[in-house]
Design a protein around this motif. Structure first.
Motif, mmCIF file in Angstrom:
data_model
loop_
_atom_site.group_PDB
_atom_site.id
_atom_site.type_symbol
_atom_site.label_atom_id
_atom_site.label_comp_id
_atom_site.label_asym_id
_atom_site.label_seq_id
_atom_site.Cartn_x
_atom_site.Cartn_y
_atom_site.Cartn_z
ATOM 1 N N GLU A 395 0.802 -1.217 0.000
ATOM 2 C CA GLU A 395 0.000 0.000 0.000
ATOM 3 C C GLU A 395 0.837 1.270 0.000
ATOM 4 N N MET A 396 2.143 1.143 0.066
ATOM 5 C CA MET A 396 3.002 2.325 -0.013
ATOM 6 C C MET A 396 3.100 2.792 -1.462
ATOM 7 N N PRO A 397 3.360 4.077 -1.691
ATOM 8 C CA PRO A 397 3.494 4.567 -3.067
ATOM 9 C C PRO A 397 4.855 4.219 -3.656
ATOM 10 N N LEU A 398 4.887 4.041 -4.963
ATOM 11 C CA LEU A 398 6.143 3.796 -5.674
ATOM 12 C C LEU A 398 6.944 5.093 -5.724
ATOM 13 N N LEU A 399 8.198 5.021 -5.302
ATOM 14 C CA LEU A 399 9.080 6.182 -5.257
ATOM 15 C C LEU A 399 10.014 6.186 -6.462
ATOM 16 N N LYS A 400 10.385 7.364 -6.908
ATOM 17 C CA LYS A 400 11.387 7.447 -7.965
ATOM 18 C C LYS A 400 12.785 7.459 -7.338
ATOM 19 N N ASP A 401 13.805 7.565 -8.176
ATOM 20 C CA ASP A 401 15.194 7.615 -7.712
ATOM 21 C C ASP A 401 15.549 6.395 -6.869
ATOM 22 N N THR A 402 15.059 5.233 -7.276
ATOM 23 C CA THR A 402 15.350 4.011 -6.542
ATOM 24 C C THR A 402 15.615 2.889 -7.533
ATOM 25 N N TYR A 403 15.956 1.690 -7.040
ATOM 26 C CA TYR A 403 16.195 0.519 -7.864
ATOM 27 C C TYR A 403 15.136 -0.540 -7.545
ATOM 28 N N TYR A 404 14.741 -1.297 -8.563
ATOM 29 C CA TYR A 404 13.766 -2.374 -8.370
ATOM 30 C C TYR A 404 14.213 -3.626 -9.105
ATOM 31 N N SER A 405 13.871 -4.771 -8.517
ATOM 32 C CA SER A 405 14.028 -6.056 -9.194
ATOM 33 C C SER A 405 12.685 -6.435 -9.809
ATOM 34 N N ILE A 406 12.650 -6.526 -11.136
ATOM 35 C CA ILE A 406 11.454 -6.988 -11.833
ATOM 36 C C ILE A 406 11.508 -8.512 -11.812
ATOM 37 N N GLU A 407 10.830 -9.096 -10.832
ATOM 38 C CA GLU A 407 10.912 -10.540 -10.574
ATOM 39 C C GLU A 407 9.553 -11.178 -10.834
ATOM 40 N N LEU A 408 9.530 -12.227 -11.660
ATOM 41 C CA LEU A 408 8.256 -12.823 -12.074
ATOM 42 C C LEU A 408 8.514 -14.111 -12.844
ATOM 43 N N PHE A 409 7.423 -14.791 -13.235
ATOM 44 C CA PHE A 409 7.580 -15.913 -14.161
ATOM 45 C C PHE A 409 6.335 -16.016 -15.031
ATOM 46 N N ALA A 410 6.512 -16.601 -16.202
ATOM 47 C CA ALA A 410 5.401 -16.901 -17.108
ATOM 48 C C ALA A 410 5.371 -18.406 -17.333
ATOM 49 N N GLU A 411 4.160 -18.940 -17.500
ATOM 50 C CA GLU A 411 3.993 -20.351 -17.837
ATOM 51 C C GLU A 411 3.797 -20.467 -19.343
ATOM 52 N N HIS A 412 4.330 -21.559 -19.908
ATOM 53 C CA HIS A 412 4.154 -21.750 -21.351
ATOM 54 C C HIS A 412 4.191 -23.243 -21.678
ATOM 55 N N PHE A 413 3.252 -23.664 -22.512
ATOM 56 C CA PHE A 413 3.224 -25.062 -22.958
ATOM 57 C C PHE A 413 4.262 -25.256 -24.051
ATOM 58 N N VAL A 414 5.159 -26.219 -23.827
ATOM 59 C CA VAL A 414 6.232 -26.520 -24.775
ATOM 60 C C VAL A 414 5.861 -27.814 -25.502
ATOM 61 N N PRO A 415 5.404 -27.717 -26.750
ATOM 62 C CA PRO A 415 4.933 -28.914 -27.467
ATOM 63 C C PRO A 415 5.999 -29.998 -27.566
ATOM 64 N N GLU A 416 7.233 -29.595 -27.757
ATOM 65 C CA GLU A 416 8.307 -30.581 -27.935
ATOM 66 C C GLU A 416 8.495 -31.445 -26.682
ATOM 67 N N ARG A 417 8.054 -30.932 -25.536
ATOM 68 C CA ARG A 417 8.154 -31.703 -24.285
ATOM 69 C C ARG A 417 6.786 -32.202 -23.816
ATOM 70 N N ASN A 418 5.736 -31.717 -24.477
ATOM 71 C CA ASN A 418 4.379 -32.013 -24.045
ATOM 72 C C ASN A 418 4.196 -31.642 -22.568
#
Length: 465
Positions: A395-418
């Motif tokens: 709930e805190m506001p995003l501050l400028k003049d700082t550093y952030y880690s953009i940390e995340l993941f996406a899921e994806h179906f890989v046909p070659e591995r089923n």
């Protein structure tokens, strides 16, 4: 050398090195061939860090005025330091001594200074404080901020016993003016002065270089090298460069079962290590979570590698895996584009998740401030177990003049591995005052790191072909 002379010398050294580092790193980042960067001698490191601290301290009176407080008081004993102490101490200071007390004034009158410090174990410090407060009576100090928040670590560093001591020693006249303003210490720690960026970029490039060497045939022998062995190689590499790290590097073989998130890895490491002794094989998708620490700064990076079969080239990577990496790159862009200054982390999270789903992407978002600490001061944008919003910290506001880690993941179906695989990524960004936008500190991964095996090795493992 006098105190002011030394400070000026350190500041000058830091600025000269900063300009040089900006030019050289910009050139290296352009061709995206990361290089290892050696740290300067220890005394030079201390001068650089102290110059950054002085730049930060200059900002404090303005922040007090921004948050409407007249004074900010911090006090601590040895080994019971306020969290903010570590952001304001001298580089060579290992802990607080005796009772260490700091006072900052927003708009001092009658020739008073903006800041005062005491190292004392007598009642003298309280006498000095009462006298200072009385002298500032024309200012009518209505508010004296203390770091007493119940939930936010960077605003809750005042120990309970020290609070009792301060209240008793200063008396009701001044204790009645104590207030809590959590964003004051949060912003002091979160603000990254501009001269820090060149060194932070060098550190980020070094982290990339270590990962690229680790995820190569120089270190990985398919069928022999285990994930656990690779982790320890990375840690040894860090120490050989005189860096350290804020968390044990993690290396994982990604399967349909997913990958261990940080929270889970900490909670049940023994269980998750069960597969760490399995040798890395041809065709494996491997992942690392890695950071380096130096000069009071921390990086945080997650990259992916693919182990080619003997004789294969980049053209032989399963297309489904390439699409998975592109998908997580798109998710990075979505989050970065929604990181508007002043919005809360929860609002950024909700906007990013909505856009992610509109574009048909499944995944999770769990970004955090970094820099001064690995998980530093500022709002968080999701947590692995809190995708509907994070109480208080979100709930805190995003501050400028700082550093952030953009940390995340996406899921994806890989046909070659089923199989549906997880594609995690983490890159650090900084706020660029010139462009008024978030920019990658060094870059981001858009191609897999490849572990090659010569074609002649195929005869040794015919069952893998």
């Amino acid at each position: 050398m006098g105190m002011w002379t030394k400070a000026l010398s350190g500041l000058t050294t830091g600025l000269v090195i900063a300009v040089w580092a900006t030019e050289t790193i910009a050139a290296r980042a352009a061709d995206k061939t990361p290089q290892l960067h050696a740290l300067p001698p220890l005394q030079e490191q201390a001068d650089i860090v102290d110059s950054w601290t002085e730049e930060r301290k200059v900002l404090i009176p303005g922040l007090l005025r921004k948050y409407g407080v007249d004074a900010w008081l911090m006090s601590q004993r040895e080994y019971a330091e306020d969290t903010v102490f570590w952001a304001l101490k001298d580089a060579v200071q290992f802990s607080a001594r005796r009772r260490t007390t700091h006072l900052f004034l927003a708009s001092p009158k009658n020739g008073a200074k903006n800041s005062y410090s005491w190292i004392d174990n007598t009642a003298g410090v309280w006498e000095d404080l009462r006298k200072l407060f009385a002298e500032q009576q024309l200012l009518k100090p209505r508010t004296i901020a203390l770091n007493t928040h119940p939930e936010i670590a960077f605003a809750s560093g005042l120990h309970a016993g020290e609070l009792d001591t301060i209240s008793s020693a200063l008396g009701d006249e001044w204790a009645d003016r104590f207030v809590l303003e959590p964003m004051l210490p949060v912003e002091v720690v979160a603000t990254m002065v501009p001269s820090r960026l060149p060194w932070y970029r060098r550190m980020q490039e070094t982290a990339w270089a270590i990962i690229e060497e680790a995820f190569s045939e120089k270190v990985i022998v398919p069928g022999k090298t285990t994930a656990l062995e690779l982790e320890w190689w990375m840690r040894e590499k860090i120490q050989s460069l005189n860096y350290t790290t804020w968390f044990q590097p993690g290396v994982y073989i990604l399967t349909a079962e997913g990958f261990p998130l940080k929270k889970e890895r900490t909670a049940s490491r023994n269980e998750l290590r069960a597969s760490a002794d399995r040798p890395i094989q041809h065709g494996d998708l491997i992942h690392t979570d890695f950071g380096v620490t130096a000069l009071g700064l921390n990086t945080d990076t997650q990259h992916l590698g693919y182990v080619l079969y003997p004789g294969e080239t980049e053209a032989d990577i399963p297309k489904g895996m390439i699409e998975g990496l592109k998908k997580v790159n798109r998710l990075q862009d979505i989050v970065k584009g929604n990181m508007k200054i002043g919005l809360t982390g929860n609002k950024i999270l909700r906007a990013s998740l909505a856009q992610m789903r509109d574009e048909g992407i499944e995944g999770k978002i769990y970004c955090h401030p970094t820099g001064e600490w690995g998980h530093s001061a500022g709002t968080v944008i999701g947590m692995t177990n809190l995708q509907d919003g994070v109480p208080i910290l979100g709930e805190m506001p995003l501050l400028k003049d700082t550093y952030y880690s953009i940390e995340l993941f996406a899921e994806h179906f890989v046909p070659e591995r089923n199989q549906t695989l997880f594609f995690p990524q983490e890159e650090d960004v900084y706020w660029d005052a010139n462009t008024e936008s978030w920019e990658w500190v060094y870059g981001r991964q858009e191609k897999f790191l490849l572990i090659s095996t010569p074609a002649e090795d195929a005869s040794e493992n015919p069952s893998e072909l």
